[in-house]
Design an enzyme around this catalytic site. Sequence first.
Site, PDB file in Angstrom:
ATOM      1  N   HIS A 165      33.209  46.132  27.799  1.00  0.00           N
ATOM      2  CA  HIS A 165      32.426  45.270  28.550  1.00  0.00           C
ATOM      3  C   HIS A 165      32.860  44.147  29.529  1.00  0.00           C
ATOM      4  O   HIS A 165      32.481  43.103  29.871  1.00  0.00           O
ATOM      5  CB  HIS A 165      31.398  44.383  27.573  1.00  0.00           C
ATOM      6  CG  HIS A 165      30.736  45.423  26.423  1.00  0.00           C
ATOM      7  ND1 HIS A 165      29.522  45.935  26.750  1.00  0.00           N
ATOM      8  CD2 HIS A 165      31.248  46.025  25.281  1.00  0.00           C
ATOM      9  CE1 HIS A 165      29.218  46.658  25.445  1.00  0.00           C
ATOM     10  NE2 HIS A 165      30.383  46.698  24.554  1.00  0.00           N
ATOM     11  N   SER A 286      44.981  39.319  55.800  1.00  0.00           N
ATOM     12  CA  SER A 286      43.929  39.043  56.489  1.00  0.00           C
ATOM     13  C   SER A 286      44.223  38.351  58.100  1.00  0.00           C
ATOM     14  O   SER A 286      45.028  37.568  58.284  1.00  0.00           O
ATOM     15  CB  SER A 286      43.259  37.800  55.772  1.00  0.00           C
ATOM     16  OG  SER A 286      42.095  37.289  56.635  1.00  0.00           O
ATOM     17  N   LYS A 292      45.911  35.457  52.532  1.00  0.00           N
ATOM     18  CA  LYS A 292      45.404  36.598  51.764  1.00  0.00           C
ATOM     19  C   LYS A 292      46.391  37.602  51.667  1.00  0.00           C
ATOM     20  O   LYS A 292      47.414  37.938  52.624  1.00  0.00           O
ATOM     21  CB  LYS A 292      44.154  37.138  52.457  1.00  0.00           C
ATOM     22  CG  LYS A 292      43.009  36.380  52.282  1.00  0.00           C
ATOM     23  CD  LYS A 292      42.551  36.157  50.879  1.00  0.00           C
ATOM     24  CE  LYS A 292      41.983  37.471  50.424  1.00  0.00           C
ATOM     25  NZ  LYS A 292      40.685  38.039  51.073  1.00  0.00           N
ATOM     26  N   GLU A 299      41.361  49.734  47.098  1.00  0.00           N
ATOM     27  CA  GLU A 299      40.041  49.725  47.317  1.00  0.00           C
ATOM     28  C   GLU A 299      39.667  50.865  48.001  1.00  0.00           C
ATOM     29  O   GLU A 299      38.369  51.516  48.047  1.00  0.00           O
ATOM     30  CB  GLU A 299      39.801  48.544  48.612  1.00  0.00           C
ATOM     31  CG  GLU A 299      40.055  47.203  47.874  1.00  0.00           C
ATOM     32  CD  GLU A 299      40.138  46.063  48.771  1.00  0.00           C
ATOM     33  OE1 GLU A 299      39.240  45.720  49.659  1.00  0.00           O
ATOM     34  OE2 GLU A 299      41.357  45.219  48.737  1.00  0.00           O
TER      35      GLU A 299
END
Length: 461
Positions: A165, A286, A292, A299
């Site tokens: 979980h 970024s 970043k 992804e």
Amino acid sequence: MTDSRLDEGRGAQMWGGRFKEGPNRILWDFTVDHSDRRLLADDVFGSLAHVTMLGKVGLLSDQEVKALTKGLEAIGTEADEGTFQFEEKDEDVHSAVERRLGELVGEVAAKLHTGRSRNDQVALDMRLYLMRSADRRISDLKRFGRILVKAAREAGDLVVSGYTHLQQAQAVPLAHHLLAYAWAINRDQQRFDEVHRRLRVSPLGAGALGGSSLPLDPTVSARYLGLEDSFANSMDAVGARDHIAEYGFAATQALVHLSRLAEECVLWASHEFRWVTFGDALTTGSSAMPHKKNPDIAELTRGKAAIAIGHLTGLMALQKGLPTTYNRDFQEDKAAVFAIDDALAGSLKALGALIDGAVFHPPGPDPSVTALDLAEVLVERGVPFREAHRAVGRLFGSDPNSGQDVWKVTYHDLAAAHSSFRPEDVALTEPVKSVARRRSAAGGSFSSVQEQLRRLDELLA
Ligand code: ARG
């Protein structure tokens, strides 16, 4: 050539006989799909098998076989060297090969398609192509598995929390966590092996759908191709696409596994987890935020898995409710299964590189992950598990405001929870000790990791 009609004779060498005019531009643009150009080498191989069979059964003379074989081999070389030229008038890869064969060997090329249809031809080409792809994916998966095994070895005795979980649950070696994926990858590899077995059946000789009045011998071409078997029913041979969907599933399931690992990579690289640092060269920045460092490979692996699921659904829908044997709908199976396969090949390579260069430095888990171990200590002393569970549960307040950053317990707390606790039990609240106590087979213990590494080394060799 007019705007609306292709110049005369387009498509004529294959099926022009009954048509008074050549194909319309609209028809051509809509029906011609270049995805099948990938099948070039397989189409040539299948044609060589067909020519050999036609020779064996006496439908071609030795001389004709020789001429056709020579021409096909030359096309095979063009395919290998990437010099084969497709033309706009080629309706598909099959017509392109036949056209080129005519250019190379002249009139005898008109005998190539004896006893054959593009229906059994394309069915064969796809089987041959997917067999080769399956072999490549199996070795890609093995390479990926070896990267996980290497990362697991390098993780040494690092201990993390395992999660259920997405809540910290039980302490485990980081290696155990990584190897969970190695086993999933191993099953993906087995799935490709099984799909490969069902692909190894030759549909050549089924013709359009019902076989032929000519004395074809499908076993001869099957043997030439190195296939174990030829079809048992000509209509099924040209009408079946379940093996393509099955390939799509094997590849999509592997991508889905990768997407789960990819999601963990994204989490692990976050400021909140700080489990891992990925190489600069394998992450992106970024354009706006100077600080970043983004795990784009992970992804995109998730994203590609999503699109693959769509294509797999397409492969199922393509078959659903379709009357048997060949329907042109089937042409669409190529772009779909190739897209799935490409996504898998690319993701294995990229995610593999990301993990290969990763440095793991997970912070230790919260001591509360030892709760089950505390309960099991009581069980060892004869306390029923339910009672032990309740006692340890009492050590954790249900008031959300009583939560501490790091769970801490004293002997005083333990003694208040259950009279069977002893002072030395406080030491069990160290996650590393919890892993050291782990005994059950294939559980999250260091000895189980060693055993898994040994077995995986063999399986992934
Ligand atoms: N391009 C076609 C396909 O991929 C080849 C088979 C065409 N057969 C036919 N009868 N038109 O399915």
